[in-house]
Design an enzyme around this catalytic site. Structure first.
Site, PDB file in Angstrom:
ATOM      1  N   TYR A  80       0.959  -1.121   0.070  1.00 51.55           N
ATOM      2  CA  TYR A  80      -0.201   0.113   0.025  1.00 51.55           C
ATOM      3  C   TYR A  80       1.087   1.283   0.054  1.00 51.55           C
ATOM      4  CZ  TYR A  80      -3.546  -3.435   1.652  1.00 51.55           C
ATOM      5  OH  TYR A  80      -4.450  -4.251   1.776  1.00 51.55           O
ATOM      6  N   HIS A  87       0.050 -12.457   1.373  1.00 52.03           N
ATOM      7  CA  HIS A  87      -0.665 -11.540   0.741  1.00 52.03           C
ATOM      8  C   HIS A  87      -0.724 -11.886  -0.857  1.00 52.03           C
ATOM      9  CE1 HIS A  87      -1.440  -6.905  -0.095  1.00 52.03           C
ATOM     10  NE2 HIS A  87      -2.245  -7.538  -0.314  1.00 52.03           N
TER      11      HIS A  87
END
Length: 323
Positions: free
Chosen positions: A54, A138
């Protein structure tokens, strides 16, 4: 607070997803990001989720800075592994990957045991913390073999050493998450966008398997990236243009919600929160106002008659009604 799986890590039913404060698609300044985290705290949110992906680490840095105002024992933090960040020349931006930040680093897929530890150490440095509570693998979609053979055992070892409290995987699909539930000893899985008013695919196998195995589920993307928050012609569905007919369906759902005196956002949150296996919903907010709105909608009472009308009109399958 709700306990994840069979371990001791606790989360609040509403969590803060920090991708937006990593400049997801559009810039957010440092003060606006800090105010969003403070608003979440004021509304009782004590679970905060982030990732190196992010904003090339910006989300982790901003979240860690904002949380320094609070006692570390009073909140839960999760981050993710699988994409290591390596320095780049810094030219250009990262918008191709969805973040309005300079391309100071490049992502390297790495689900090896060494990669997991190196990624976690770098995340702790960016967060300014000595520990995180939850670590997710992830998006291992295209790296399943390494994730199951190397990445998952590394997380299990870190949990056994007490370095982290809970482990899991976070993805936008259900098939591999269901495999994690069946074939490993994860505490939690994070599923984005697959159990919403518009997409109930996680309810077919994943939520059932999780309930049977005592694995908790955290849901992200409950507004499907915007369509269920504001079903207007310019809204997005799973970060792209809505498929034919889906915008109309969302608008019809909005009309039903308004006839029953609530917003579509409140109905979307209530629907996703209903399954017994769901421990927390992550809301992606880039401002204090967005946090307060989500908290208000989450607290709203949704009448049973709304679900009945959605079923009667074919907007919600009868077997998918919330419990």
């Amino acid at each position: 607070m709700r306990t994840l799986g069979r371990g001791g890590v606790e989360v609040t039913p509403l969590g803060f997803g920090a991708a937006s404060i990593g400049n997801l698609y559009t810039p957010v300044d440092d003060d606006q990001a800090a105010q969003a985290v403070r608003a979440a705290w004021r509304r009782g949110i004590r679970y905060f989720d982030t990732a190196p992906h992010y904003g090339l680490g910006l989300s982790e840095r901003r979240l860690g800075a904002a949380l320094r105002e609070y006692d570390r024992a009073d909140y839960t933090v999760s981050t993710k592994v699988g994409r290591r960040l390596e320095p780049a020349d810094g030219t250009g931006d990262d918008l191709a990957n969805g973040f309005a930040v300079p391309a100071t680093h490049r992502r390297v897929w790495d689900f090896s045991a060494d990669g997991v530890r190196r990624s976690l150490e770098a995340s702790l440095d960016r967060l300014g913390l000595d520990r995180v509570d939850i670590v997710y693998l992830h998006d291992p979609d295209d790296h399943a073999e390494q994730a199951f053979r190397e990445g998952y055992p590394a997380l299990e070892k870190l949990r056994g050493e007490g370095v982290v409290g809970a482990i899991g995987a976070g993805m936008n699909q259900t098939e591999m998450l269901t495999r994690f539930v069946h074939d490993t000893d994860v505490d939690v899985v994070l599923c984005a966008g697959r159990y919403t008013l518009l997409d109930q695919s996680a309810g077919t196998e994943l939520l059932t398997a999780a309930a049977e195995r005592g694995v908790s589920v955290v849901l992200g993307g409950v507004f499907n990236s915007g369509l269920l928050a504001d079903p207007s012609p310019g809204s997005t569905y799973n970060y792209g243009r809505p498929p034919r007919g889906l915008l109309d369906r969302a608008q019809r759902m909005k009309g039903v919600a308004e006839r029953h005196g609530i917003t579509l956002r409140a109905a979307a949150l209530a629907f996703s929160a209903a399954p017994p296996a769901v421990a927390s919903l992550l809301i992606g907010a880039r401002s204090a106002a967005e946090v307060h709105d989500c908290a208000d909608q989450f607290a709203a009472s949704v009448p049973a008659e709304l679900w009945q009308e959605l079923r009667d009109t074919g907007l919600l399958p009868r077997e998918k009604e919330p419990s």
